[in-house]
Write a protein that holds these residues in place. Structure first.
Motif, short mmCIF file in Angstrom:
data_model
loop_
_atom_site.label_atom_id
_atom_site.label_comp_id
_atom_site.label_asym_id
_atom_site.label_seq_id
_atom_site.Cartn_x
_atom_site.Cartn_y
_atom_site.Cartn_z
N MET A 1 1.51 2.41 -3.52
CA MET A 1 0.34 3.03 -4.14
C MET A 1 0.15 4.43 -3.57
N GLU A 2 0.22 4.52 -2.26
CA GLU A 2 -0.04 5.79 -1.59
C GLU A 2 0.95 6.88 -1.98
N TRP A 3 2.19 6.51 -2.23
CA TRP A 3 3.22 7.50 -2.55
C TRP A 3 3.52 7.54 -4.05
N ALA A 4 2.58 7.06 -4.87
CA ALA A 4 2.73 7.13 -6.32
C ALA A 4 2.97 8.58 -6.74
N PHE B 1 6.66 -7.14 -5.88
CA PHE B 1 6.81 -6.74 -4.48
C PHE B 1 7.59 -7.78 -3.69
N SER B 2 7.41 -9.04 -4.01
CA SER B 2 8.10 -10.11 -3.29
C SER B 2 9.62 -10.05 -3.45
N LEU B 3 10.12 -9.31 -4.45
CA LEU B 3 11.56 -9.21 -4.68
C LEU B 3 12.17 -7.93 -4.10
N VAL B 4 11.36 -7.10 -3.45
CA VAL B 4 11.89 -5.85 -2.89
C VAL B 4 12.60 -6.15 -1.57
N SER B 5 13.88 -5.80 -1.51
CA SER B 5 14.63 -5.99 -0.27
C SER B 5 14.68 -4.70 0.54
N ASP B 6 14.64 -3.56 -0.14
CA ASP B 6 14.69 -2.27 0.53
C ASP B 6 14.10 -1.22 -0.40
N ALA B 7 13.33 -0.32 0.16
CA ALA B 7 12.76 0.76 -0.65
C ALA B 7 12.51 1.96 0.25
N LYS B 8 12.76 3.14 -0.28
CA LYS B 8 12.47 4.35 0.49
C LYS B 8 12.24 5.51 -0.45
N LEU B 9 11.51 6.49 0.06
CA LEU B 9 11.27 7.71 -0.71
C LEU B 9 12.55 8.53 -0.76
N ASN C 1 4.86 4.63 -9.85
CA ASN C 1 3.67 4.81 -10.68
C ASN C 1 2.46 4.06 -10.14
N GLY C 2 2.61 3.44 -8.97
CA GLY C 2 1.50 2.72 -8.37
C GLY C 2 1.75 1.23 -8.31
N VAL C 3 0.65 0.51 -8.23
CA VAL C 3 0.70 -0.93 -8.02
C VAL C 3 -0.31 -1.59 -8.94
N GLU C 4 0.05 -2.77 -9.43
CA GLU C 4 -0.89 -3.58 -10.19
C GLU C 4 -0.78 -4.99 -9.65
N GLY C 5 -1.80 -5.43 -8.91
CA GLY C 5 -1.74 -6.73 -8.27
C GLY C 5 -0.66 -6.72 -7.20
N GLU C 6 0.33 -7.60 -7.34
CA GLU C 6 1.46 -7.69 -6.41
C GLU C 6 2.73 -7.08 -6.99
N ASP C 7 2.57 -6.27 -8.04
CA ASP C 7 3.72 -5.67 -8.72
C ASP C 7 3.76 -4.16 -8.54
N ILE C 8 4.96 -3.63 -8.46
CA ILE C 8 5.17 -2.19 -8.34
C ILE C 8 5.47 -1.66 -9.73
N LEU C 9 4.74 -0.63 -10.14
CA LEU C 9 4.96 0.01 -11.43
C LEU C 9 5.90 1.19 -11.17
N PHE C 10 6.99 1.26 -11.94
CA PHE C 10 8.06 2.19 -11.62
C PHE C 10 8.70 2.70 -12.90
N THR C 11 9.05 3.98 -12.91
CA THR C 11 9.82 4.53 -14.03
C THR C 11 11.21 4.85 -13.51
N ASP C 12 12.18 4.02 -13.90
CA ASP C 12 13.57 4.20 -13.48
C ASP C 12 14.22 5.25 -14.36
N SER D 1 0.82 -1.22 0.00
CA SER D 1 0.00 0.00 0.00
C SER D 1 0.85 1.27 0.00
N ASP D 2 2.08 1.21 0.55
CA ASP D 2 2.97 2.38 0.54
C ASP D 2 3.30 2.79 -0.89
#
Length: 174
Positions: free
Chosen positions: A94-97, A141-149, A120-131, A91-92
């Protein structure tokens, strides 16, 4: 060393009972210098004030003294996640998209393990991201070891403090 899943099962209901959301539990240190770090937030404000931290600390201390799940001596630290907060729940993301973030993965995703760019948000269990370098990526999401704003002016504006009471006042020359 205590199991984080067991600590979470013990601590999260207590934090929820006080009306807060648990953001993260982390136990770190070595020898006789361990710290049990609990990050929580008010679901309405996404922040905690010092009185909130004190209330959580008292409640958790009582439970930990009763159950004693950590064999080693430790220091209890309760805090708000801060502006450049860790992203620990789906949810983090999505909330901080639309905000900038750094994400580290446990496995290679689209040829990389480290990403920095815009959520860019979330789709199911995946994080949508523009690198910034790789473009649009989908990170499980299951592969995220660390994430921060990432601290930006936009994030600061979105995270204005609840109150500036007690903050130092500065006089400026004009």
């Amino acid at each position: 060393m205590a199991d984080i899943a067991e600590l979470t099962a013990l601590i999260e209901p207590e934090v929820k009972a006080l009306g807060f959301d648990l953001v993260r539990i982390k136990l770190f240190g070595s020898g006789d210098e361990y710290t049990l770090q609990i990050m929580a937030e008010n679901p309405k404000t996404k922040q905690l004030v010092i009185e909130d931290c004190a209330a959580i600390s008292r409640r958790i201390s009582d439970v930990m003294d009763e159950v004693d799940p950590i064999e080693e001596a430790y220091r209890l630290e309760v805090s708000s996640p801060g502006i450049d907060r860790p992203l620990t729940r789906l949810s983090d993301f999505m909330e901080w998209a639309s905000h900038e973030a750094k994400i580290s993965a446990t496995e290679i995703v689209e040829g990389r393990k480290s990403f920095r760019g815009v959520l860019n948000g979330v789709e199911g269990e995946d994080i949508l991201f523009t690198d910034a370098k790789a473009g649009d990526v989908v990170i499980p999401f299951s592969l995220v070891s660390d994430a921060k704003l990432v601290l930006t002016d936009r994030l600061i504006s979105a995270s204005m403090p609840l109150s500036s009471d007690g903050a130092d006042e500065f006089e400026t020359e004009e």
